[in-house]
Design a protein around this motif. Structure first.
Motif, PDB file in Angstrom:
ATOM      1  N   UNK A 122      17.063 -20.447 -26.287  1.00 38.30           N
ATOM      2  CA  UNK A 122      17.134 -19.522 -27.419  1.00 38.30           C
ATOM      3  C   UNK A 122      16.381 -18.226 -27.126  1.00 38.30           C
ATOM      4  N   UNK A 123      15.295 -18.338 -26.380  1.00 39.49           N
ATOM      5  CA  UNK A 123      14.489 -17.155 -26.038  1.00 39.49           C
ATOM      6  C   UNK A 123      13.733 -17.451 -24.764  1.00 39.49           C
ATOM      7  N   UNK A 124      13.695 -16.490 -23.845  1.00 35.40           N
ATOM      8  CA  UNK A 124      12.880 -16.686 -22.648  1.00 35.40           C
ATOM      9  C   UNK A 124      12.431 -15.347 -22.102  1.00 35.40           C
ATOM     10  N   UNK A 125      11.195 -15.306 -21.652  1.00 38.59           N
ATOM     11  CA  UNK A 125      10.652 -14.100 -21.031  1.00 38.59           C
ATOM     12  C   UNK A 125       9.573 -14.506 -20.039  1.00 38.59           C
ATOM     13  N   UNK A 126       9.320 -13.603 -19.096  1.00 41.59           N
ATOM     14  CA  UNK A 126       8.266 -13.802 -18.108  1.00 41.59           C
ATOM     15  C   UNK A 126       7.236 -12.694 -18.305  1.00 41.59           C
ATOM     16  N   UNK A 127       5.981 -13.077 -18.455  1.00 44.32           N
ATOM     17  CA  UNK A 127       4.882 -12.118 -18.510  1.00 44.32           C
ATOM     18  C   UNK A 127       4.155 -12.213 -17.169  1.00 44.32           C
ATOM     19  N   UNK A 128       4.134 -11.095 -16.435  1.00 47.71           N
ATOM     20  CA  UNK A 128       3.570 -11.126 -15.093  1.00 47.71           C
ATOM     21  C   UNK A 128       2.352 -10.244 -14.945  1.00 47.71           C
ATOM     22  N   UNK A 129       1.482 -10.625 -14.026  1.00 49.93           N
ATOM     23  CA  UNK A 129       0.365  -9.760 -13.660  1.00 49.93           C
ATOM     24  C   UNK A 129       0.065  -9.931 -12.181  1.00 49.93           C
ATOM     25  N   UNK A 130      -0.361  -8.848 -11.565  1.00 54.68           N
ATOM     26  CA  UNK A 130      -0.787  -8.873 -10.165  1.00 54.68           C
ATOM     27  C   UNK A 130      -2.282  -8.590 -10.157  1.00 54.68           C
ATOM     28  N   UNK A 131      -3.063  -9.599  -9.766  1.00 58.94           N
ATOM     29  CA  UNK A 131      -4.518  -9.483  -9.718  1.00 58.94           C
ATOM     30  C   UNK A 131      -4.928  -9.234  -8.273  1.00 58.94           C
ATOM     31  N   UNK A 132      -5.729  -8.191  -8.077  1.00 58.88           N
ATOM     32  CA  UNK A 132      -6.186  -7.825  -6.739  1.00 58.88           C
ATOM     33  C   UNK A 132      -7.692  -8.077  -6.648  1.00 58.88           C
ATOM     34  N   UNK A 133      -8.100  -8.712  -5.546  1.00 63.68           N
ATOM     35  CA  UNK A 133      -9.534  -8.850  -5.254  1.00 63.68           C
ATOM     36  C   UNK A 133      -9.780  -8.151  -3.923  1.00 63.68           C
ATOM     37  N   UNK A 134     -10.502  -7.063  -3.973  1.00 63.00           N
ATOM     38  CA  UNK A 134     -10.730  -6.223  -2.801  1.00 63.00           C
ATOM     39  C   UNK A 134     -12.141  -6.439  -2.261  1.00 63.00           C
ATOM     40  N   UNK A 135     -12.213  -6.925  -1.023  1.00 58.57           N
ATOM     41  CA  UNK A 135     -13.502  -7.044  -0.325  1.00 58.57           C
ATOM     42  C   UNK A 135     -13.363  -6.186   0.932  1.00 58.57           C
ATOM     43  N   UNK A 136     -13.388  -4.872   0.743  1.00 53.29           N
ATOM     44  CA  UNK A 136     -13.084  -3.916   1.803  1.00 53.29           C
ATOM     45  C   UNK A 136     -14.177  -2.853   1.885  1.00 53.29           C
ATOM     46  N   UNK A 137     -14.527  -2.505   3.108  1.00 58.29           N
ATOM     47  CA  UNK A 137     -15.561  -1.490   3.324  1.00 58.29           C
ATOM     48  C   UNK A 137     -14.969  -0.083   3.252  1.00 58.29           C
ATOM     49  N   UNK A 138     -15.868   0.885   3.047  1.00 54.24           N
ATOM     50  CA  UNK A 138     -15.467   2.283   3.117  1.00 54.24           C
ATOM     51  C   UNK A 138     -14.616   2.720   1.942  1.00 54.24           C
ATOM     52  N   UNK A 139     -13.628   3.583   2.225  1.00 54.27           N
ATOM     53  CA  UNK A 139     -12.745   4.132   1.196  1.00 54.27           C
ATOM     54  C   UNK A 139     -11.293   3.871   1.628  1.00 54.27           C
ATOM     55  N   UNK A 140     -10.858   2.589   1.525  1.00 53.51           N
ATOM     56  CA  UNK A 140      -9.535   2.240   2.053  1.00 53.51           C
ATOM     57  C   UNK A 140      -8.401   2.670   1.124  1.00 53.51           C
ATOM     58  N   UNK A 141      -7.251   2.932   1.714  1.00 51.63           N
ATOM     59  CA  UNK A 141      -6.026   3.119   0.932  1.00 51.63           C
ATOM     60  C   UNK A 141      -5.116   1.926   1.194  1.00 51.63           C
ATOM     61  N   UNK A 142      -4.604   1.327   0.121  1.00 52.51           N
ATOM     62  CA  UNK A 142      -3.698   0.184   0.242  1.00 52.51           C
ATOM     63  C   UNK A 142      -2.296   0.607  -0.126  1.00 52.51           C
ATOM     64  N   UNK A 143      -1.336   0.085   0.602  1.00 51.83           N
ATOM     65  CA  UNK A 143       0.072   0.325   0.294  1.00 51.83           C
ATOM     66  C   UNK A 143       0.766  -1.017   0.144  1.00 51.83           C
ATOM     67  N   UNK A 144       1.322  -1.215  -1.034  1.00 52.94           N
ATOM     68  CA  UNK A 144       1.954  -2.487  -1.385  1.00 52.94           C
ATOM     69  C   UNK A 144       3.436  -2.257  -1.640  1.00 52.94           C
ATOM     70  N   UNK A 145       4.282  -3.021  -0.960  1.00 51.78           N
ATOM     71  CA  UNK A 145       5.727  -2.915  -1.160  1.00 51.78           C
ATOM     72  C   UNK A 145       6.282  -4.189  -1.780  1.00 51.78           C
ATOM     73  N   UNK A 146       7.126  -4.045  -2.808  1.00 53.69           N
ATOM     74  CA  UNK A 146       7.758  -5.186  -3.476  1.00 53.69           C
ATOM     75  C   UNK A 146       9.233  -5.240  -3.103  1.00 53.69           C
ATOM     76  N   UNK A 147       9.837  -6.425  -3.278  1.00 53.05           N
ATOM     77  CA  UNK A 147      11.268  -6.559  -2.981  1.00 53.05           C
ATOM     78  C   UNK A 147      12.121  -5.843  -4.033  1.00 53.05           C
ATOM     79  N   UNK A 148      13.385  -5.628  -3.714  1.00 50.51           N
ATOM     80  CA  UNK A 148      14.282  -4.827  -4.576  1.00 50.51           C
ATOM     81  C   UNK A 148      15.032  -5.694  -5.584  1.00 50.51           C
ATOM     82  N   UNK A 149      14.291  -6.511  -6.307  1.00 50.70           N
ATOM     83  CA  UNK A 149      14.981  -7.445  -7.205  1.00 50.70           C
ATOM     84  C   UNK A 149      15.105  -6.907  -8.629  1.00 50.70           C
ATOM     85  N   UNK A 150      14.407  -5.812  -8.931  1.00 48.08           N
ATOM     86  CA  UNK A 150      14.326  -5.360 -10.323  1.00 48.08           C
ATOM     87  C   UNK A 150      14.674  -3.896 -10.480  1.00 48.08           C
ATOM     88  N   UNK A 151      15.163  -3.580 -11.679  1.00 50.18           N
ATOM     89  CA  UNK A 151      15.121  -2.204 -12.160  1.00 50.18           C
ATOM     90  C   UNK A 151      13.747  -1.989 -12.775  1.00 50.18           C
TER      91      UNK A 151
END
Length: 281
Positions: free
Chosen positions: A44-73
């Motif tokens: 009758x009703x369905x939904x997904x509630x999502x979250x991406x939790x990041x834990x960063x243990x990185x030195x200095x001033x890093x830049x992260x680049x994250x790519x996701x698959x093409x499954x969504x608009x």
């Protein structure tokens, strides 16, 4: 005078000079299913509630680049002529560290992370889901006795399994003397909630189990209370590791820092039950 933040290249959410003995970054993709299934088995009703939790243990001033698959608009993609067959990711929110112009141009999530744990993004997907756990309950009420039989099965694929599955079966408020025939897992009467709680520690893909039980029923009882009790749904709880039910996947996670250190990225997927109901009437 203090120069403006843009001129110093500083970011308000991260201090200069962060140091760690080892450099690692962890991503948890956590998806919660809200679903209501009718007694006939239709969703009758369905939904997904999502979250991406990041834990960063990185030195200095890093830049992260994250790519996701093409499954969504994403958001306005549908208006740009993307396929209607692709589910839409709605209510997408990013942490302030994400460079939104980079995401808009090529769907790469680029960011300088805060040190420690934070929610990188959250989203919602409205989609017709197949119930991960399906359960069916038959209750037979006689003058002084109540019998019930429950069947439960997983509709997972491959080597996935649901952990700590709990199926809450509603019973009448004035029952006594519980008896259970429970070949798999444990069944427990919970008088505070007027339920039988059936717990299965590890419920593998394709498995099906049954639970039978009976109670004594006083000959005198409130018909209204009993009728209301029979209208309550089955409520299901579970957690499926290694699974993002939406199909979301991390394609890459790169760490770029001017000192050139190598960092280990880790990604986990977890699907959990949220408001997960199977109606009995």
């Amino acid at each position: 005078p203090i120069p403006p933040m843009a001129a110093t290249n500083a970011v308000s959410w991260r201090s200069e000079g962060v140091r760690h003995s080892s450099n690692e970054v962890f991503l948890d993709v956590i998806e919660t299913i809200n679903i209501i299934v009718s007694s006939s088995g239709s969703v009758l009703r369905s939904e997904i509630i999502g979250s991406v939790i990041c834990k960063s243990i990185l030195s200095g001033m890093p830049e992260l680049r994250l790519g996701l698959n093409d499954r969504f608009n994403f958001g306005n993609d549908a208006a740009r002529g993307s396929s209607n067959d692709i589910p839409e990711m709605e209510d997408v929110k990013f942490h302030q560290c994400v460079r939104l112009n980079k995401f808009d141009s090529d769907k790469t999530i680029s960011f300088i992370p805060p040190d420690g744990s934070f929610q990188l993004m959250s989203y919602r997907v409205n989609t017709q889901l197949r119930p991960i756990i399906w359960a069916d309950c038959v209750i037979e009420q006689r003058a002084t006795r109540l019998d019930f039989a429950v069947k439960a099965r997983t509709q997972l694929k491959g080597r996935l399994s649901a952990n700590d599955t709990k199926i809450r079966i509603p019973v009448l408020p004035d029952v006594t003397a519980p008896k259970f025939d429970c070949p798999k897992g444990k069944a427990k009467y919970n008088p505070g909630e007027d339920t039988v709680d059936w717990t299965i520690k590890n419920f593998k893909a394709g498995q099906e189990f049954s639970l039978r039980g009976s109670f004594r029923l006083p000959s005198i009882g409130s018909e209204q209370d009993r009728e209301n009790a029979t209208k309550r749904p089955l409520v299901v709880e579970f957690e499926v590791p290694y699974c993002a039910v939406s199909g979301l996947q991390v394609k890459f996670l790169k760490v770029i820092e001017r000192s050139g250190y190598q960092a280990l990225p880790w990604v986990r997927y977890i699907t959990r039950s949220g408001d997960y109901q199977i109606r009995m009437v």
